[in-house]
Design an enzyme around this catalytic site. Structure first.
Site, short mmCIF file in Angstrom:
data_model
loop_
_atom_site.label_atom_id
_atom_site.label_comp_id
_atom_site.label_asym_id
_atom_site.label_seq_id
_atom_site.Cartn_x
_atom_site.Cartn_y
_atom_site.Cartn_z
N LYS A 19 0.84 -1.21 0.00
CA LYS A 19 0.00 0.00 0.00
C LYS A 19 0.87 1.26 0.00
O LYS A 19 0.66 2.18 -0.78
CB LYS A 19 -0.92 0.03 1.24
CG LYS A 19 -1.83 -1.17 1.38
CD LYS A 19 -2.72 -1.06 2.60
CE LYS A 19 -1.98 -1.02 3.93
NZ LYS A 19 -1.25 -2.23 4.27
N ARG A 94 -9.55 1.33 8.66
CA ARG A 94 -9.04 0.00 9.02
C ARG A 94 -10.03 -0.77 9.89
O ARG A 94 -9.74 -1.91 10.26
CB ARG A 94 -7.77 0.24 9.83
CG ARG A 94 -6.60 -0.60 9.45
CD ARG A 94 -5.49 -0.14 10.35
NE ARG A 94 -4.31 -0.88 10.20
CZ ARG A 94 -3.27 -0.48 9.49
NH1 ARG A 94 -3.31 0.66 8.83
NH2 ARG A 94 -2.19 -1.21 9.46
N ARG A 140 11.68 -5.71 4.72
CA ARG A 140 11.49 -4.27 4.46
C ARG A 140 12.55 -3.41 5.17
O ARG A 140 12.92 -3.64 6.31
CB ARG A 140 10.11 -3.83 4.93
CG ARG A 140 9.94 -2.31 4.82
CD ARG A 140 8.53 -1.86 4.96
NE ARG A 140 7.86 -2.38 6.12
CZ ARG A 140 6.53 -2.31 6.29
NH1 ARG A 140 5.79 -1.74 5.37
NH2 ARG A 140 5.99 -2.82 7.37
N ARG A 173 11.57 -1.25 10.61
CA ARG A 173 10.48 -0.76 11.44
C ARG A 173 10.33 -1.60 12.70
O ARG A 173 10.49 -2.81 12.66
CB ARG A 173 9.17 -0.78 10.63
CG ARG A 173 8.66 0.60 10.34
CD ARG A 173 7.56 0.59 9.36
NE ARG A 173 6.36 -0.11 9.84
CZ ARG A 173 5.22 -0.12 9.16
NH1 ARG A 173 5.12 0.50 8.03
NH2 ARG A 173 4.18 -0.78 9.63
#
Ligand code: AP5
Length: 243
Positions: A19, A94, A140, A173
């Site tokens: 996204k 969400r 990531r 993250r």
């Protein structure tokens, strides 16, 4: 829809679906702000604001921040002038409650002739295979300076752990640890899937195959946005309205 036209999009999809990656590209293409609730919350956490203090431990566990806090944050972001001509919402809504709130907010504050496109966002669901999601999240890396997203397995930087654009050291993250990833995926199944059902029942959900390479996913999204914009203009002409 031309690239300069109004563009309002909601991206739905599980953690790691891409996204954020796609939202950045689409925001750049249509010249509208990319509004990521995850990024806004992480910024609040980093600055130690009241909201950040409330959200920090919830996010670290991979759970969802309460609707009221997130909706207030989104309302103040959408009221900023740069969202006047449209926006890309990434990570919001969400929950079914957030989806209902967004529709009511846009109707009350934005739907008039000049903001019709803004009032009816295109809702795009990015679908990705579960094992692919795990690979994307564990690999990531993000640039703390420019926000560019990399993946050590799938889209590595030219130099290990270093941003291609500004040379910053890339970060992992806090919630991309395996036990938190599982919790985030569970929260998605339980709380966010009903959001897709909500838009589906209203005939507003478009799905794209997010398993494909980034440019191919972008092509599907641009096609969906342009197709929906064309339908909106046609419906508007039939009903006698028009911007
Ligand atoms: P948030 O920051 O929104 O995280 P998320 O929804 O879990 O989504 P991600 O950012 O993990 O994934 P993404 O789909 O953006 O994927 P990306 O493009 O990075 O939320 C974090 C937390 O904040 C939540 O857990 C919650 O606590 C809180 N929160 C946020 N919004 C909230 C709300 N509305 N209500 C309540 N709480 C809220 O891509 C992932 C990786 O895949 C990258 O490495 C990328 O390079 C790679 N990749 C992307 N596309 C492709 C492709 N096509 N092929 C190969 N690799 C790809």
């Amino acid at each position: 829809m031309t690239q300069e036209s109004k563009c309002a999009v909601v991206f739905l999809g599980p953690p790691g679906a891409g996204k954020g990656t796609q939202a950045k590209i689409i925001a750049e293409r249509y010249k509208v702000p990319h509004i990521s609730t995850g990024d806004l919350l992480r910024d609040n956490v980093a600055r130690g604001t009241e909201l950040g203090l409330q959200a920090k431990s919830i996010m670290a566990r991979g759970e969802l921040v309460p609707d009221s806090l997130v909706c207030d944050m989104v309302a103040s972001r959408l009221r900023q002038p740069d969202a006047e001509m449209g926006f890309i919402l990434d990570g919001f809504p969400r929950t079914a409650a957030q989806a209902g709130w967004l529709d009511a907010f846009l109707e009350h504050e934005f739907i008039d002739n000049s903001h019709r496109a803004k009032g009816l966002p295109v809702v795009i669901q990015v679908n990705v295979d579960y094992n692919q999601l795990l690979r994307r999240l564990t690999g990531r890396r993000t640039c703390p300076a420019c926000g560019r997203i990399y993946n050590i397995h799938l889209q590595p930087p030219r130099v290990d752990e270093t941003c291609d654009i500004d040379g910053s050291k890339l970060l992992i993250r806090n919630d991309d640890r395996e036990e938190v990833i599982r919790e985030r995926l569970a929260a998605y199944e339980l709380q966010t899937k009903p959001v897709a059902d909500y838009y589906w029942s209203k005939g507003r959900l478009l799905s794209v195959n997010g398993d494909l390479p980034v440019p191919e996913v972008t092509t599907q999204i641009v096609r969906a946005i342009n197709q929906r914009a064309k339908c909106a203009v046609e419906a508007n002409n039939v009903s006698g309205g028009g911007d």
